[in-house]
Write an enzyme that holds these catalytic residues in place. Sequence first.
Site, PDB file in Angstrom:
ATOM      1  N   ASN A  15       0.754  -1.067   0.194  1.00 25.35           N
ATOM      2  CA  ASN A  15      -0.077  -0.012  -0.178  1.00 25.35           C
ATOM      3  C   ASN A  15       0.906   1.156   0.085  1.00 25.35           C
ATOM      4  OD1 ASN A  15      -2.430  -1.402   2.217  1.00 25.35           O
ATOM      5  ND2 ASN A  15      -2.574  -1.428   0.173  1.00 25.35           N
ATOM      6  N   GLU A  79      -7.226 -11.204  -2.160  1.00 25.26           N
ATOM      7  CA  GLU A  79      -7.852 -10.045  -3.109  1.00 25.26           C
ATOM      8  C   GLU A  79      -7.657 -10.563  -4.450  1.00 25.26           C
ATOM      9  OE1 GLU A  79      -8.926  -7.793  -3.627  1.00 25.26           O
ATOM     10  OE2 GLU A  79      -7.914  -6.125  -3.351  1.00 25.26           O
TER      11      GLU A  79
END
Length: 192
Positions: A15, A79
């Site tokens: 991230n 994910e």
Amino acid sequence: PRNIFFSRHGESQFNVEGKIGGDSPLSERGMEYARTLPELIRKHVGDASLTIWTSTLQRTIQTAQFLPYPNLTWKSLDELDAGVCDGMTYKEIELAYPEDFANRDEDKFNYRYRGGESYRDVVVRLEPVIMELERQENILIFGHQAILRCLYAYFHDLPQVDLPYIKIPLHTVIKLTPKAYGCDEERYTLPI
Ligand code: F6P
């Protein structure tokens, strides 16, 4: 009434670097989120029972690590698989696969990454998770952006075209309380 809690994992190393997919560990901020969660969750769950579901990726498992509840790992909660683009930044994808990048923008729900998945694929693989979720009492899910968009759209009955754009911020717990029609919702954002 029973509650379903959703949260993305704490901020991960990827991230921070703007990279998608992968299996990176939490950043220092992400760890801070994990450490702050037990107090927040206890406040909202009290003595009621709670089960935690995570994906198989370490960022969700690390986010759950300080919470004193039984937990279950689901491969189906991993994910959205970005295939050949896994581990790249959006800028790198745009340079390497300009047509794909434009196609995704055109129809984000149906766009399938080369060697990977589309949001439509993820909706299908989440069906067993949703069936189980419908049968359970209080559940706390630590998931990923695309995964939580699909679950959120299911519970709020949101249209497919909007689904890939639903805002699911980091470091926020979303509490859904299913009713006869639809769900009540509350959000708790931790200032981390
Ligand atoms: O950037 C975090 C992330 O969870 C990626 O791993 C994933 O590919 C992406 O978000 C999904 O969001 P979008 O579909 O908007 O690219």
